[in-house]
Design a protein around this motif. Structure first.
Motif, PDB file in Angstrom:
ATOM      1  N   VAL A 108      -5.141  -0.158   9.312  1.00  0.00           N
ATOM      2  CA  VAL A 108      -5.523  -1.567   9.171  1.00  0.00           C
ATOM      3  C   VAL A 108      -4.335  -2.497   9.416  1.00  0.00           C
ATOM      4  O   VAL A 108      -4.442  -3.477  10.174  1.00  0.00           O
ATOM      5  N   PHE A 135      -5.264   2.054   4.908  1.00  0.00           N
ATOM      6  CA  PHE A 135      -4.799   0.672   4.957  1.00  0.00           C
ATOM      7  C   PHE A 135      -3.469   0.547   5.683  1.00  0.00           C
ATOM      8  O   PHE A 135      -3.323  -0.267   6.598  1.00  0.00           O
ATOM      9  N   SER A 171       0.822  -1.215   0.000  1.00  0.00           N
ATOM     10  CA  SER A 171       0.000   0.000   0.000  1.00  0.00           C
ATOM     11  C   SER A 171       0.852   1.260   0.000  1.00  0.00           C
ATOM     12  O   SER A 171       0.513   2.261  -0.648  1.00  0.00           O
TER      13      SER A 171
END
Length: 312
Positions: free
Chosen positions: A287, A283, A260
């Motif tokens: 995350v 992300f 990412s």
């Protein structure tokens, strides 16, 4: 991204604060998002906190690999704490204003912790490389002093570089719109608000991204190519499986984080890339830190055993 802003017709009142738009485009989901991100924050703090605790408490985990893992978990707590509390406050109060100084501070810490994470993941790959490819030299190369020096070097390098980069970005004049289409103060949306030539800033951002994202990623890739080659030459299938298992968690984390981050900072920018940047940032800043403890726990027998000892 525009390199040169046309000052004609702009409001030249100097911007003293920004507005973090975050997820204001979905007003009906504000309460749901608050609850979801609060849960993510609690899980991240608990998961990484438990890893730090068990790596300190269990004698079987007093090795370089788990020393680096505990430092990595501490870094993840710091990383997520820079963005999530502010985002939760904005979702709860619907007050999205952030001062220029607070924005610069947040950006500095986000970039700093991100760079340190890239470097620390590289050090962890080097640790696995020495352990598998040069096992006889491992105790000598990865001695306690060397481990502390490697971690300290990651922190010092990340801090010094990002303080300089943040100062350069916030030395730009900001006027006109003060709305940041993001949930934290990130470089691309901030540069869009500058009413000056940002070409040099964009070159510096790209250079730092190559040095701290692409270069570590390539070093990790090189380490694991050597590791894979060494493991495949092992005569025992059990030995190969055990060697692969010690690397699988780290490989998973590297893939999630660098995948990412590389797309976010090294892909070509367009006028309509703000929402994509926001998603990618979500992300790798929120995350991934939540999943890291699960990845290292579920795929690591030593950590699972230490966790069973800790729990009544």
């Amino acid at each position: 991204m525009e390199h040169l802003k046309d000052p004609v017709g702009e409001n030249f009142t100097s911007v003293m604060e920004f507005v973090l738009l975050g997820f204001s485009d979905i007003p009906n989901l504000q309460v749901f998002l608050f609850g979801m991100f609060l849960l993510v924050y609690v899980i991240t703090l608990l998961g990484n906190g438990i890893i730090i605790l068990i790596t300190k408490a269990d004698q079987a985990l007093q090795t370089p690999m788990y020393f680096f893992l505990s430092n990595f978990s501490f870094l993840e707590i710091c990383y997520v704490s820079v963005t999530l509390p502010r985002m939760l406050l904005n979702l709860w109060t619907q007050r999205r204003h952030i001062s220029l100084f607070a924005c610069a501070t947040q950006m500095s810490f986000v970039l700093m912790f991100g760079n340190i994470e890239c470097l620390l993941l590289t050090v962890m790959a080097y640790d696995r490389y020495v352990a598998i490819c040069n096992p006889l030299h491992y105790p000598l190369v990865m001695n306690p002093r060397a481990c502390v020096q490697l971690v300290a070097a990651c922190w010092i390098t990340g801090v010094l570089v990002e303080i300089g980069q943040t100062c350069q970005i916030f030395s730009l004049p900001f006027c006109g719109s003060n709305q940041i289409n993001h949930f934290f103060c990130d470089i691309p949306p901030i540069l869009k608000l500058a009413c000056a030539d940002t070409f040099l800033n964009e070159i510096l951002v790209f250079t730092v991204a190559v040095l701290f994202v692409m270069t570590p990623f390539l070093l990790i890739l090189g380490s694991y190519s050597k590791i894979t080659s060494t493991i495949l030459r092992l005569p025992s299938a059990t030995g190969r499986a055990k060697a692969f298992s010690t690397c699988s968690s780290h490989v998973t984390v590297v893939t999630l984080f660098f995948g990412s981050a590389v797309i976010a900072y090294l892909r070509p920018k367009s006028r309509n890339s703000s929402n994509t940047d926001k998603f990618l940032s979500l992300f790798y800043t929120i995350v991934t830190p939540m999943f890291n403890p699960l990845i290292y726990t579920l795929r690591n027998k030593d950590v699972l055993m230490a966790l069973r000892k800790l729990l009544p």
